[in-house]
Design an enzyme around this catalytic site. Structure first.
Site: not given
Ligand code: CP
Length: 310
Positions: A87, A59-60, A109, A137
């Site tokens: 890496k 969603r976000t 995020r 959030h």
């Protein structure tokens, strides 16, 4: 033009009530835009935004990308699983490389609480926190409160219970802060093991009885059990959790008044909420997702207004 008191959106903690009201007023205008046949405005044609997702999201991530494209920004997407992070590249090196490609804003995020603040202290671009571990959030809380305002006319004076895994939830903390700034009363409800010690210091009520919590509230926000963040067993089984804290149609229909049911997603149907509740007319789960685009357009538009243009 009115603008925000902050340079970045790191958490609801940093916003004033006036900031939140400005975001809602701006989102009202963008909600009109996204319901038009041409769902786009040219406002951010000179702005480039990088979406950096070091943790999974449906969603976000889609909502931010759509919001940026509706504002006509140039958008680049980065996913840790398919990047050089695997890496051994550090967060700051990754971001500096992206910024050298002349990016104006970063939406990030990350699994580590504080990652968005860490980044905003080290780069020139605007930073929007799309979820930092178990911390905050902010755009989820804004879209949740915006949905309550749309559904009930106002947030002020409303009673909201947040049910479930409060301990591991960034949505819970951001919601508590946002709802309180807007004048709502907040209760948290769940097993003792999933409610943080001393959470009452935030000014919330605490209940371990779902029926009691539901009888008290106008709105129930049902959170997902975050098994991926749980290092030990916090309750005997999902079956037992759902018997004690899951919302089903029988309980919903037996309440003395009609409440609004919310869920930030992703839903575990049959655990925190049954399918007949998730799909009922009392649930506003898809309205929350729809409002997420307008709220994120508002946040990006307002922060972009603070970018120094040559
Ligand atoms: N509500 C929410 O943050 O969902 P995603 O994890 O799918 O982005």
């Amino acid at each position: 033009m009115d603008n925000l008191s902050v340079e970045h959106l790191i958490g609801i903690r940093d916003l004033t009530k006036a900031d939140i009201e400005l975001i809602f007023k701006t989102a009202d205008q963008f909600k009109d835009v996204i319901n038009r046949p041409i769902k786009k405005v040219p406002s951010l044609r000179d702005v480039t935004i990088a979406n950096l997702f070091f943790e999974n999201s449906t969603r976000t991530r889609l909502s931010f990308e759509l919001a940026e494209k509706r504002l006509s920004a140039d958008v680049v997407n980065f996913s840790a699983s398919s990047s050089s992070v695997s890496k051994g590249e550090t967060l700051v090196d990754t971001v500096n490389n992206i910024l050298s490609m002349k990016v104006d804003m970063v939406v990030m995020r990350h699994p580590n609480p504080g990652a968005a603040k860490f980044l905003s202290d080290r780069i020139d671009a605007k930073v929007v926190n799309a979820g930092d571990g178990t911390h905050e959030h902010p755009t989820q809380a804004l879209l949740d409160a915006f949905t309550i305002r749309e559904k009930l006319g106002t947030v002020e004076g409303k009673k909201v219970v947040i049910v479930g895994d409060i301990l591991h939830s960034r949505v819970a903390l951001s919601n508590i802060l946002c709802l309180q700034k807007l004048g709502a009363e907040v209760m948290v409800c769940g097993p003792t093991t999933l409610i943080p010690n001393h959470i009452d210091k935030l000014g919330v009520k605490v209940s371990h009885n779902l029926r009691h919590a539901l009888e008290w509230c106008d709105v129930a926000n049902m959170l997902r059990i975050q098994l991926e963040r749980q290092d030990i067993k916090y309750f005997p089984s999902l079956r037992e959790y759902s018997m004690l804290f899951g919302l089903n149609k029988e309980i919903l229909d037996s309440l003395s008044k009609e409440i609004v049911v919310m869920h930030p997603g992703p839903i575990n149907r049959g655990v925190e909420i049954t399918s007949d509740v998730a799909d009922s007319k009392q649930a506003v789960i898809l309205q929350q997702v729809e409002n997420g685009v307008a709220i994120r357009m508002a946040v990006i538009y307002l922060l972009a207004g603070k970018i120094e243009r040559q």
